[in-house]
Design a protein around this motif. Structure first.
Motif: not given
Length: 513
Positions: A89, A91-92, A108, A126-128, A131-132, A135
């Motif tokens: 993952v 995020p950026d 992301s 979008d950045v980040d 979520t878990d 995933r």
């Protein structure tokens, strides 16, 4: 919590759809479409490694990029995901040194390996953005995808192997059938083209028929049932059998190949290799060996006897000057010459038959009679309009030997048979011998009979053996040559008594109805 549960239910729907997919491309399409229902993203793609490049296999996006460049298999986050074999993952993307997004607007990504040759990626502007829970749900979706790929790959492999085996089965040069066991008995499921040619059954006529009923001669049913019982016990067969074919009964090497299965679906294959020519050759070699043994016996024993006698009389003539002893030398040499002539006949011709044609038996008998020293004997031909398929020269030779046998050993008062059998003298009967040639009553051939002293019943089988003789001046090959010529034509010879108690030889040239 309710939203998560709803997303999981959508994944279950995706799993159901994936279980029905029958191609990898369909699986990837379902994967990205299902991801759109479960995840929030701006783009989703599945890339496969082809020629060391990451090539998109399926994609959905807010704005598709049809001309987006492909990446090297080791490039970017996707390449790193494949190398590491684990979910990433990012995020950026702008902060990731390996990132090489096809559109700089993507910030992301969620990247998951699909096996070792494909990558699932969800991308967001979008950045980040992931979520878990995203995933976990994405990894669960990828697990479904991997299972579907394995299933489709396996089914494709099975299909290819089945097609290959079907092609192999069809092109096996030997007759072959696939069977299934029903109540312990093999029943035909499929046949190849060689089977159709050999046994004369079209597939529609053979399928669902018991193998025993279809191919096994009546006389071999018990032996076949024993073999099939062994097949039912899971044994492999490698046996010589006789089976009915379109052209008659032939000899085969039967090999069975059982296929593993449960008690209700046991099956296998029977392969039939025609060994009839080999068995015929084997029998021919045995006959040649028998002839060779007979030749050896004649050369080592029968020729030695008259040679010894001739030498003894020659020595006597030299010592005493008695020229009458020379006559006995001449007699023994004449006998040796006859034996050598007949040996050479067999050695040169064996059982070889040339081209056959329709031959008139009466004509052949008349010609043969002219080549035999008949003394005062008479030929009576009762074979008008009787024709047989034969090599004319060999038929004439057969008749000559039968005539010679009758004349030399059939007349009343003759000594023990000099050629074919010990014949006792008769107390009565005419001195004049008649030899008769006629057609058999059932139309299956012809006979040669005489009104001489005949052949004792106990000796009738032995007289046809090569080299059989009890006389002092016989070669033992006259009737042996008859037997060889008959066998070479696929005829049979039977020895019996004539109506006048003489000898009778029946030559059957065709089978009786």
């Amino acid at each position: 919590m309710a939203a998560t549960r709803e997303r999981i239910e959508r994944l279950h729907d995706a799993a159901t759809a994936l279980s029905r997919a029958d191609a990898e491309s369909e699986i990837f399409d379902i994967a990205v479409e299902s991801a759109a229902d479960v995840l929030a993203f701006d783009a989703c793609v599945v890339c496969c490694v082809e020629d060391d490049r990451l090539v998109p296999a399926a994609a959905v996006a807010v704005e598709l990029q049809p001309n987006a460049p492909t990446l090297d298999a080791n490039e970017g986050v996707a390449g790193r995901t494949l190398r590491r074999g684990e979910t990433e993952v990012v995020p950026d993307l702008n902060a990731d040194a390996d990132a090489a997004p096809t559109d700089p607007a993507y910030r992301s990504t969620l990247s998951i390996p699909v096996g070792d040759d494909a990558v699932f990626q969800a991308l967001s502007t979008d950045v980040d953005a992931f979520t878990d829970t995203d995933r976990e749900l994405a990894e669960l979706l990828v697990t479904y995808v991997e299972h579907a790929r394995e299933r489709v790959s396996y089914e494709a492999l099975v299909t290819r192997e089945r097609d290959r085996f079907a092609a192999l089965f069809e092109n096996v040069p030997d007759p072959a059938l696939q069977y299934r066991l029903v109540d312990g008995r093999p029943v035909v499921d499929r046949v190849n083209s060689a089977f159709v040619r050999a046994f004369g059954y079209e597939p529609a006529d053979a399928i669902d028929e018991p193998v025993t009923d279809l191919l096994v001669p009546e006389a071999d049913r018990d032996a076949a049932e024993e073999l099939h019982a062994a097949v039912n016990d899971g044994e492999r067969l490698d046996d010589e059998v006789e089976r009915r074919t379109e052209t008659g009964t032939r000899r085969f090497l039967l090999r069975s190949v059982p296929v593993a299965g449960d008690d209700e679906t046991r099956s296998g294959y029977f392969i039939y290799t025609d060994i009839t020519p080999l068995k015929e050759r084997e029998r021919e070699l045995e006959r040649q060996n028998e002839r060779l043994d007979a030749f050896t016996g004649v050369v080592s024993h029968d020729l030695r006897n008259p040679l010894s006698v001739a030498r003894g009389y020659a020595d006597l003539a030299l010592e005493s000057g008695d020229v009458t002893a020379v006559e006995e030398v001449r007699t023994q040499l004449t006998r040796m010459e006859a034996m050598l002539d007949e040996l050479l006949t067999l050695a040169r011709q064996g059982d070889v038959v040339g081209d056959t044609e329709r031959v008139d038996v009466a004509t052949a008998a008349t010609l043969a009679w002219r080549h035999v020293d008949t003394d005062d004997a008479t030929l009576d031909v009762r074979a008008d309009d009787l024709h047989v398929d034969a090599d004319p020269n060999r038929l004439q030779e057969l008749l000559e030997n039968l005539f010679r046998n009758s004349i030399e050993h059939g007349s009343t008062g003759s000594e023990t048979s000099s050629d074919e059998a010990p014949v006792s003298a008769s107390d009565g009967g005419a001195d004049h011998l008649t030899v008769t040639v006629g057609a058999l009553a059932d139309g299956t051939g012809f006979f040669v009979a005489d009104d001489g002293v005949g052949i004792p019943e106990d000796d009738r089988d032995a007289v046809m053996e090569m080299g059989y003789s009890t006389a002092t001046d016989g070669t033992g090959f006259g009737l042996g040559i008859v037997a060889e010529i008959a066998r070479a034509h696929d005829w049979s010879v039977a020895v019996g008594a004539s109506a006048d108690d003489g000898a009778r030889f029946e030559i059957r040239t065709t089978a009786s109805e």
